[in-house]
Scaffold this motif. Structure first.
Motif, PDB file in Angstrom:
ATOM      1  N   LYS A  76      28.181  23.579 -21.555  1.00 45.61           N
ATOM      2  CA  LYS A  76      26.810  23.720 -21.080  1.00 45.61           C
ATOM      3  C   LYS A  76      26.746  23.266 -19.620  1.00 45.61           C
ATOM      4  CE  LYS A  76      22.072  22.657 -22.175  1.00 45.61           C
ATOM      5  NZ  LYS A  76      21.137  22.078 -23.120  1.00 45.61           N
ATOM      6  N   PRO A  77      26.093  24.029 -18.765  1.00 45.35           N
ATOM      7  CA  PRO A  77      26.031  23.623 -17.355  1.00 45.35           C
ATOM      8  C   PRO A  77      25.183  22.364 -17.179  1.00 45.35           C
ATOM      9  CG  PRO A  77      24.697  25.582 -17.725  1.00 45.35           C
ATOM     10  CD  PRO A  77      25.413  25.288 -18.999  1.00 45.35           C
ATOM     11  N   LEU A  78      25.537  21.598 -16.183  1.00 44.37           N
ATOM     12  CA  LEU A  78      24.787  20.388 -15.886  1.00 44.37           C
ATOM     13  C   LEU A  78      23.419  20.765 -15.334  1.00 44.37           C
ATOM     14  CD1 LEU A  78      27.628  18.387 -14.120  1.00 44.37           C
ATOM     15  CD2 LEU A  78      26.777  18.081 -16.453  1.00 44.37           C
ATOM     16  N   PRO A  79      22.383  20.000 -15.687  1.00 41.83           N
ATOM     17  CA  PRO A  79      21.062  20.325 -15.139  1.00 41.83           C
ATOM     18  C   PRO A  79      21.035  20.066 -13.639  1.00 41.83           C
ATOM     19  CG  PRO A  79      20.977  18.289 -16.400  1.00 41.83           C
ATOM     20  CD  PRO A  79      22.342  18.876 -16.591  1.00 41.83           C
ATOM     21  N   GLU A  80      20.312  20.912 -12.942  1.00 36.36           N
ATOM     22  CA  GLU A  80      20.210  20.735 -11.492  1.00 36.36           C
ATOM     23  C   GLU A  80      19.344  19.514 -11.199  1.00 36.36           C
ATOM     24  OE1 GLU A  80      19.101  24.064  -9.136  1.00 36.36           O
ATOM     25  OE2 GLU A  80      20.342  25.441 -10.295  1.00 36.36           O
ATOM     26  N   PRO A  81      19.772  18.700 -10.238  1.00 38.79           N
ATOM     27  CA  PRO A  81      18.941  17.538  -9.910  1.00 38.79           C
ATOM     28  C   PRO A  81      17.626  17.997  -9.271  1.00 38.79           C
ATOM     29  CG  PRO A  81      20.769  17.749  -8.373  1.00 38.79           C
ATOM     30  CD  PRO A  81      20.970  18.779  -9.434  1.00 38.79           C
ATOM     31  N   LYS A  82      16.606  17.199  -9.496  1.00 37.82           N
ATOM     32  CA  LYS A  82      15.295  17.526  -8.949  1.00 37.82           C
ATOM     33  C   LYS A  82      15.365  17.468  -7.421  1.00 37.82           C
ATOM     34  CE  LYS A  82      10.449  16.358  -9.381  1.00 37.82           C
ATOM     35  NZ  LYS A  82       9.465  15.458  -9.971  1.00 37.82           N
ATOM     36  N   ALA A  83      14.785  18.458  -6.791  1.00 37.88           N
ATOM     37  CA  ALA A  83      14.832  18.528  -5.331  1.00 37.88           C
ATOM     38  C   ALA A  83      13.979  17.409  -4.725  1.00 37.88           C
ATOM     39  CB  ALA A  83      14.311  19.879  -4.861  1.00 37.88           C
ATOM     40  N   VAL A  84      14.544  16.753  -3.736  1.00 35.63           N
ATOM     41  CA  VAL A  84      13.835  15.697  -3.020  1.00 35.63           C
ATOM     42  C   VAL A  84      13.712  16.150  -1.575  1.00 35.63           C
ATOM     43  CG1 VAL A  84      13.871  13.279  -2.287  1.00 35.63           C
ATOM     44  CG2 VAL A  84      14.766  13.939  -4.525  1.00 35.63           C
ATOM     45  N   TYR A  85      12.490  16.209  -1.105  1.00 39.96           N
ATOM     46  CA  TYR A  85      12.241  16.650   0.257  1.00 39.96           C
ATOM     47  C   TYR A  85      11.857  15.445   1.107  1.00 39.96           C
ATOM     48  CZ  TYR A  85      12.063  21.112  -2.101  1.00 39.96           C
ATOM     49  OH  TYR A  85      12.375  22.201  -2.862  1.00 39.96           O
ATOM     50  N   PRO A  86      12.606  15.178   2.183  1.00 35.19           N
ATOM     51  CA  PRO A  86      12.331  13.989   2.986  1.00 35.19           C
ATOM     52  C   PRO A  86      11.009  14.083   3.755  1.00 35.19           C
ATOM     53  CG  PRO A  86      14.044  15.303   4.002  1.00 35.19           C
ATOM     54  CD  PRO A  86      13.746  15.923   2.674  1.00 35.19           C
ATOM     55  N   ASP A  87      10.529  15.282   4.023  1.00 32.03           N
ATOM     56  CA  ASP A  87       9.308  15.426   4.807  1.00 32.03           C
ATOM     57  C   ASP A  87       8.118  15.825   3.927  1.00 32.03           C
ATOM     58  OD1 ASP A  87      10.275  17.892   4.180  1.00 32.03           O
ATOM     59  OD2 ASP A  87       9.748  18.797   6.105  1.00 32.03           O
ATOM     60  N   ALA A  88       8.111  15.371   2.680  1.00 35.84           N
ATOM     61  CA  ALA A  88       7.029  15.721   1.764  1.00 35.84           C
ATOM     62  C   ALA A  88       5.724  15.093   2.233  1.00 35.84           C
ATOM     63  CB  ALA A  88       7.360  15.240   0.361  1.00 35.84           C
ATOM     64  N   THR A  89       4.626  15.737   1.912  1.00 42.11           N
ATOM     65  CA  THR A  89       3.316  15.226   2.281  1.00 42.11           C
ATOM     66  C   THR A  89       3.054  13.940   1.504  1.00 42.11           C
ATOM     67  OG1 THR A  89       2.570  17.490   2.548  1.00 42.11           O
ATOM     68  CG2 THR A  89       0.864  15.803   2.388  1.00 42.11           C
ATOM     69  N   PRO A  90       2.676  12.873   2.194  1.00 38.94           N
ATOM     70  CA  PRO A  90       2.439  11.611   1.480  1.00 38.94           C
ATOM     71  C   PRO A  90       1.172  11.716   0.624  1.00 38.94           C
ATOM     72  CG  PRO A  90       1.888  11.378   3.797  1.00 38.94           C
ATOM     73  CD  PRO A  90       2.483  12.730   3.631  1.00 38.94           C
ATOM     74  N   ALA A  91       1.151  10.974  -0.460  1.00 36.81           N
ATOM     75  CA  ALA A  91      -0.016  10.960  -1.335  1.00 36.81           C
ATOM     76  C   ALA A  91      -1.099  10.073  -0.737  1.00 36.81           C
ATOM     77  CB  ALA A  91       0.391  10.441  -2.705  1.00 36.81           C
ATOM     78  N   LEU A  92      -2.316  10.240  -1.230  1.00 37.22           N
ATOM     79  CA  LEU A  92      -3.405   9.375  -0.786  1.00 37.22           C
ATOM     80  C   LEU A  92      -3.164   7.967  -1.294  1.00 37.22           C
ATOM     81  CD1 LEU A  92      -6.567  11.560  -1.419  1.00 37.22           C
ATOM     82  CD2 LEU A  92      -5.633  10.881   0.776  1.00 37.22           C
ATOM     83  N   PRO A  93      -3.533   6.986  -0.538  1.00 35.35           N
ATOM     84  CA  PRO A  93      -3.392   5.620  -1.033  1.00 35.35           C
ATOM     85  C   PRO A  93      -4.336   5.395  -2.221  1.00 35.35           C
ATOM     86  CG  PRO A  93      -4.403   5.648   1.157  1.00 35.35           C
ATOM     87  CD  PRO A  93      -4.026   7.041   0.827  1.00 35.35           C
ATOM     88  N   GLU A  94      -3.989   4.437  -3.053  1.00 36.42           N
ATOM     89  CA  GLU A  94      -4.776   4.170  -4.257  1.00 36.42           C
ATOM     90  C   GLU A  94      -6.187   3.698  -3.939  1.00 36.42           C
ATOM     91  OE1 GLU A  94      -4.122   4.751  -7.460  1.00 36.42           O
ATOM     92  OE2 GLU A  94      -2.325   5.764  -6.748  1.00 36.42           O
ATOM     93  N   ASN A  95      -6.369   3.004  -2.840  1.00 34.68           N
ATOM     94  CA  ASN A  95      -7.678   2.459  -2.511  1.00 34.68           C
ATOM     95  C   ASN A  95      -8.505   3.415  -1.653  1.00 34.68           C
ATOM     96  OD1 ASN A  95      -6.215   2.281  -0.191  1.00 34.68           O
ATOM     97  ND2 ASN A  95      -6.566   0.082   0.154  1.00 34.68           N
TER      98      ASN A  95
END
Length: 176
Positions: A140-159
């Motif tokens: 069985k082929p190994l699952p592909e690792p989840k893509a990580v993008y270094p320039d992803a849009t940051p999430a809103l802060p919790e507050n």
């Protein structure tokens, strides 16, 4: 289609296999027995395509399917050629859409010949729809690792302040 330099495309020699030179009525005539005869190779190829998600990785399995098909029709030619030709000719000439219902007598003769000489029984109605477990030697082929993008849009802060929608909810019909 745009490709990058690191994409490996197979050479033409890797893709070249002897082709099956048969007409549509001939393929219709042999399809049920062919499906049963080459079931293992077909299932292996389809499993590879499903798991890998890339047809280039399944060239060996695809060549095995073609080789099995060639072998099946060679055996039909050696043992049941006349019955096969009658059945294929009936399919070709009896209707415009290759309907099988007018050719039940020639089908019966061909099925009997294939059963007697090749020991392949015509599969019953719904045989190819039944669920089966396919045993494979391919890992069985190994699952592909989840893509990580270094320039992803940051999430809103919790507050962060979360204001209500300006014009109300889109789901106004769902209010109680």
């Amino acid at each position: 289609m745009v490709l990058t330099a690191d994409v490996h495309l197979p050479e033409e020699s890797e893709l070249t296999v002897p082709e099956l030179q048969l007409s549509s009525p001939a393929l219709f005539a042999g399809s049920f027995h062919l499906g049963k005869y080459c079931e293992q190779a077909n299932n292996e190829f389809m499993l590879c395509r499903l798991e890998e998600g890339d047809p280039r990785k399944c060239l060996k399995e695809g060549k095995a399917v073609t080789a099995c098909t060639m072998e099946f029709f060679r055996k039909v030619k050696q043992s049941c050629l006349q019955e096969f030709n009658q059945y294929a000719n009936c399919i070709d000439k009896s209707s415009g859409d290759y309907s099988l219902k007018q050719c039940r007598t020639t089908q019966g003769v061909f099925d009997k010949c294939v059963l007697d000489k090749m020991n392949i029984e015509r599969p019953g109605f719904g045989y190819f729809c039944e669920a089966r477990v396919h045993d494979t030697k391919r890992p069985k082929p190994l699952p592909e690792p989840k893509a990580v993008y270094p320039d992803a849009t940051p999430a809103l802060p919790e507050n962060a302040e979360k204001k209500p929608a300006r014009f109300g909810s889109r789901f106004y019909w769902m209010t109680e």
